[in-house]
Design a protein around this motif. Structure first.
Motif, PDB file in Angstrom:
ATOM      1  N   TYR A   1      -9.036   6.259  -6.347  1.00  0.00           N
ATOM      2  CA  TYR A   1      -7.994   5.398  -6.916  1.00  0.00           C
ATOM      3  C   TYR A   1      -8.601   4.480  -7.992  1.00  0.00           C
ATOM      4  O   TYR A   1      -8.110   4.431  -9.126  1.00  0.00           O
ATOM      5  CB  TYR A   1      -7.353   4.567  -5.793  1.00  0.00           C
TER       6      TYR A   1
ATOM      7  N   VAL B   1      11.482   9.656 -14.548  1.00  0.00           N
ATOM      8  CA  VAL B   1      10.297   9.652 -15.405  1.00  0.00           C
ATOM      9  C   VAL B   1       9.130  10.044 -14.504  1.00  0.00           C
ATOM     10  O   VAL B   1       9.038   9.594 -13.374  1.00  0.00           O
ATOM     11  CB  VAL B   1      10.066   8.274 -16.070  1.00  0.00           C
TER      12      VAL B   1
ATOM     13  N   ALA C   1       4.864  -0.086 -14.681  1.00  0.00           N
ATOM     14  CA  ALA C   1       4.662  -0.643 -13.333  1.00  0.00           C
ATOM     15  C   ALA C   1       4.453   0.460 -12.311  1.00  0.00           C
ATOM     16  O   ALA C   1       4.310   0.191 -11.128  1.00  0.00           O
ATOM     17  CB  ALA C   1       5.867  -1.482 -12.941  1.00  0.00           C
TER      18      ALA C   1
HETATM   19  N1  LIG Z   1      -0.508  -2.773  -4.369  1.00  0.00           N
HETATM   20  C1  LIG Z   1      -1.670  -3.362  -4.604  1.00  0.00           C
HETATM   21  O1  LIG Z   1      -2.275  -3.954  -3.710  1.00  0.00           O
HETATM   22  C2  LIG Z   1      -2.264  -3.334  -5.991  1.00  0.00           C
HETATM   23  C3  LIG Z   1      -3.517  -3.956  -6.184  1.00  0.00           C
HETATM   24  C4  LIG Z   1      -4.073  -3.957  -7.466  1.00  0.00           C
HETATM   25  C5  LIG Z   1      -3.401  -3.353  -8.513  1.00  0.00           C
HETATM   26  N2  LIG Z   1      -2.202  -2.749  -8.292  1.00  0.00           N
HETATM   27  C6  LIG Z   1      -1.535  -2.105  -9.436  1.00  0.00           C
HETATM   28  O2  LIG Z   1      -0.319  -2.791  -9.672  1.00  0.00           O
HETATM   29  C7  LIG Z   1       0.678  -1.878 -10.153  1.00  0.00           C
HETATM   30  C8  LIG Z   1       1.926  -1.989  -9.305  1.00  0.00           C
HETATM   31  O3  LIG Z   1       1.597  -1.676  -7.952  1.00  0.00           O
HETATM   32  P1  LIG Z   1       2.695  -1.710  -6.780  1.00  0.00           P
HETATM   33  O4  LIG Z   1       2.051  -2.310  -5.593  1.00  0.00           O
HETATM   34  O5  LIG Z   1       3.988  -2.263  -7.291  1.00  0.00           O
HETATM   35  O6  LIG Z   1       2.856  -0.138  -6.527  1.00  0.00           O
HETATM   36  P2  LIG Z   1       3.920   0.624  -5.614  1.00  0.00           P
HETATM   37  O7  LIG Z   1       4.765  -0.334  -4.863  1.00  0.00           O
HETATM   38  O8  LIG Z   1       3.172   1.669  -4.874  1.00  0.00           O
HETATM   39  O9  LIG Z   1       4.838   1.326  -6.714  1.00  0.00           O
HETATM   40  C9  LIG Z   1       4.371   2.380  -7.510  1.00  0.00           C
HETATM   41  C10 LIG Z   1       5.579   3.077  -8.113  1.00  0.00           C
HETATM   42  O10 LIG Z   1       5.125   4.180  -8.914  1.00  0.00           O
HETATM   43  C11 LIG Z   1       5.972   5.281  -8.638  1.00  0.00           C
HETATM   44  N3  LIG Z   1       5.345   6.548  -8.932  1.00  0.00           N
HETATM   45  C12 LIG Z   1       4.470   7.270  -8.190  1.00  0.00           C
HETATM   46  N4  LIG Z   1       4.184   8.433  -8.804  1.00  0.00           N
HETATM   47  C13 LIG Z   1       4.867   8.446  -9.974  1.00  0.00           C
HETATM   48  C14 LIG Z   1       4.990   9.373 -11.039  1.00  0.00           C
HETATM   49  N5  LIG Z   1       4.354  10.552 -11.049  1.00  0.00           N
HETATM   50  N6  LIG Z   1       5.764   9.038 -12.083  1.00  0.00           N
HETATM   51  C15 LIG Z   1       6.446   7.879 -12.106  1.00  0.00           C
HETATM   52  N7  LIG Z   1       6.404   6.983 -11.107  1.00  0.00           N
HETATM   53  C16 LIG Z   1       5.622   7.264 -10.056  1.00  0.00           C
HETATM   54  C17 LIG Z   1       6.250   5.149  -7.153  1.00  0.00           C
HETATM   55  O11 LIG Z   1       7.340   5.966  -6.795  1.00  0.00           O
HETATM   56  P3  LIG Z   1       7.379   6.574  -5.285  1.00  0.00           P
HETATM   57  O12 LIG Z   1       7.498   5.404  -4.379  1.00  0.00           O
HETATM   58  O13 LIG Z   1       8.574   7.454  -5.346  1.00  0.00           O
HETATM   59  O14 LIG Z   1       6.084   7.312  -5.090  1.00  0.00           O
HETATM   60  C18 LIG Z   1       6.538   3.659  -7.069  1.00  0.00           C
HETATM   61  O15 LIG Z   1       7.872   3.356  -7.434  1.00  0.00           O
HETATM   62  C19 LIG Z   1       0.005  -0.501 -10.156  1.00  0.00           C
HETATM   63  O16 LIG Z   1      -0.502  -0.225 -11.420  1.00  0.00           O
HETATM   64  C20 LIG Z   1      -1.133  -0.660  -9.174  1.00  0.00           C
HETATM   65  O17 LIG Z   1      -2.197   0.238  -9.445  1.00  0.00           O
HETATM   66  C21 LIG Z   1      -1.616  -2.736  -7.052  1.00  0.00           C
END
Ligand SMILES: NC(=O)c1ccc[n+]([C@@H]2O[C@H](COP(=O)([O-])OP(=O)(O)OC[C@H]3O[C@@H](n4cnc5c(N)ncnc54)[C@H](OP(=O)(O)O)[C@@H]3O)[C@@H](O)[C@H]2O)c1
Length: 292
Positions: free
Chosen positions: A125, A35, A58
């Motif tokens: 971002y 996806v 997610a």
């Molecule tokens: N991490 C934080 O500190 C933080 C803080 C506040 C809010 N959030 C929010 O919380 C949510 C979850 O964050 P997380 O930390 O679990 O993020 P994460 O570990 O970076 O995971 C993001 C996922 O999205 C996938 N992805 C990237 N580009 C994509 C595309 N074009 N189509 C489909 N999937 C794609 C990535 O795949 P690849 O690995 O292959 O790129 C990865 O599996 C997000 O909405 C983020 O904005 C995160």
């Protein structure tokens, strides 16, 4: 039982959601490249073929610094894609669960942000995540947008695993002391998401409709990155492997990175508690429960 379409399974949160959402019903879960949030046509076809009751997103473009040089890709993934999911959710009366960030705020308020505070992102971002929120709201679909902060897991490259690694490599560690927010365990965030979803009665969309909108969901309390690192080192279950002797306070200005971050972006979680009777524990408790 509910039919859930989960987008993002390999990231910190997506991985945890796979476990916590499994008991809720049938979960169809995909990650990139099966996806692609930047492919609107593919997203529409996916939702139409799965016909879920709930769409959980997610996935996101989460590399805060790289987003400064790839704004269009970040926008396609963080804003356009979620907007398309919202439009499709509206058409089939599905609930969209989506995650956003404390980085929609500029960090100058001086007290914890509530959902009605005016966003003012400082970086690409944060701007694209805000545009995603706005696209979801504009679609008119029933949605739960969960704004969270400083998400970590023990599985891969987040701050907690980095600090544990640095503590094994560096005798003196310098960590910034002027960025303040709330560490949030991906596992606990997934669990609270599933608990909210468990309350949704698939036959009573009006229940969710009344609760539709943005909610702040972060570990309770706040700390600086320095204080967070201090706690990680203290709670490290394999302390005997550490070589670190001294933790020093540093200023953000010492580390030159492309994206400006908000200084104090603590979220107030009261709306979630009032609406759903749920809250995350204090961040230190979340860390203790996650790190062991
Ligand atoms: N991490 C934080 O500190 C933080 C803080 C506040 C809010 N959030 C929010 O919380 C949510 C979850 O964050 P997380 O930390 O679990 O993020 P994460 O570990 O970076 O995971 C993001 C996922 O999205 C996938 N992805 C990237 N580009 C994509 C595309 N074009 N189509 C489909 N999937 C794609 C990535 O795949 P690849 O690995 O292959 O790129 C990865 O599996 C997000 O909405 C983020 O904005 C995160």
């Amino acid at each position: 039982m509910k039919k859930i379409l989960q987008i993002g399974t390999k990231g910190q949160l997506g991985w945890e959601l796979l476990r916590t959402c499994a008991p809720l019903g049938e979960v169809v879960a995909l990650d990139y490249p099966d996806v692609d949030l930047s492919n609107s046509t593919g997203l529409r076809e996916l939702v139409r073929s799965v016909k879920p009751d709930i769409i959980m997103n997610a996935a996101a473009y989460t590399n805060v610094d790289k987003a400064e040089s790839e704004p269009e890709l970040a926008r396609a993934i963080n804003a356009t894609g979620p907007g398309v999911l919202a439009e499709e959710a509206k058409k089939i009366h599905a609930v969209l669960v989506h995650y956003s960030t404390d980085y929609v705020f500029d960090g100058t308020k001086g007290s914890p942000y509530v959902e009605t505070d005016q966003p003012n992102p400082l970086n690409v971002y944060g701007q694209t995540k805000l545009e995603g929120e706005q696209a979801i709201a504009a679609s008119g679909c029933v949605n739960l947008v969960l704004r969270t902060s400083w998400v970590y897991s023990m599985r891969q490259g987040g701050f907690v695993t980095k600090v544990l690694q640095w503590a094994r490599e560096q005798e003196v560690m310098r960590v910034v002391d002027d960025q303040i927010s709330s560490p949030t365990s991906a596992r606990l965030l997934a669990e609270i998401s599933a608990l909210i979803l468990a309350k949704i009665d698939g036959n009573d969309i009006s229940w969710t409709e009344e609760r539709s909108g943005v909610f702040h969901v972060a570990g309770d309390g706040a700390c600086s990155r320095f204080e967070w690192a201090e706690k990680i080192i203290e709670l490290d279950p394999r302390k005997e492997e550490q070589v670190v002797k001294k933790l020093e306070r540093a200023s953000s200005s010492e580390f030159l990175v492309p994206a400006v971050r908000p200084m104090i972006s603590v979220l107030n979680n009261a709306k979630l508690e009032k609406m759903f009777g749920l809250r995350l524990p204090p961040w230190e408790v979340g860390l203790r429960l996650t790190i062991i």
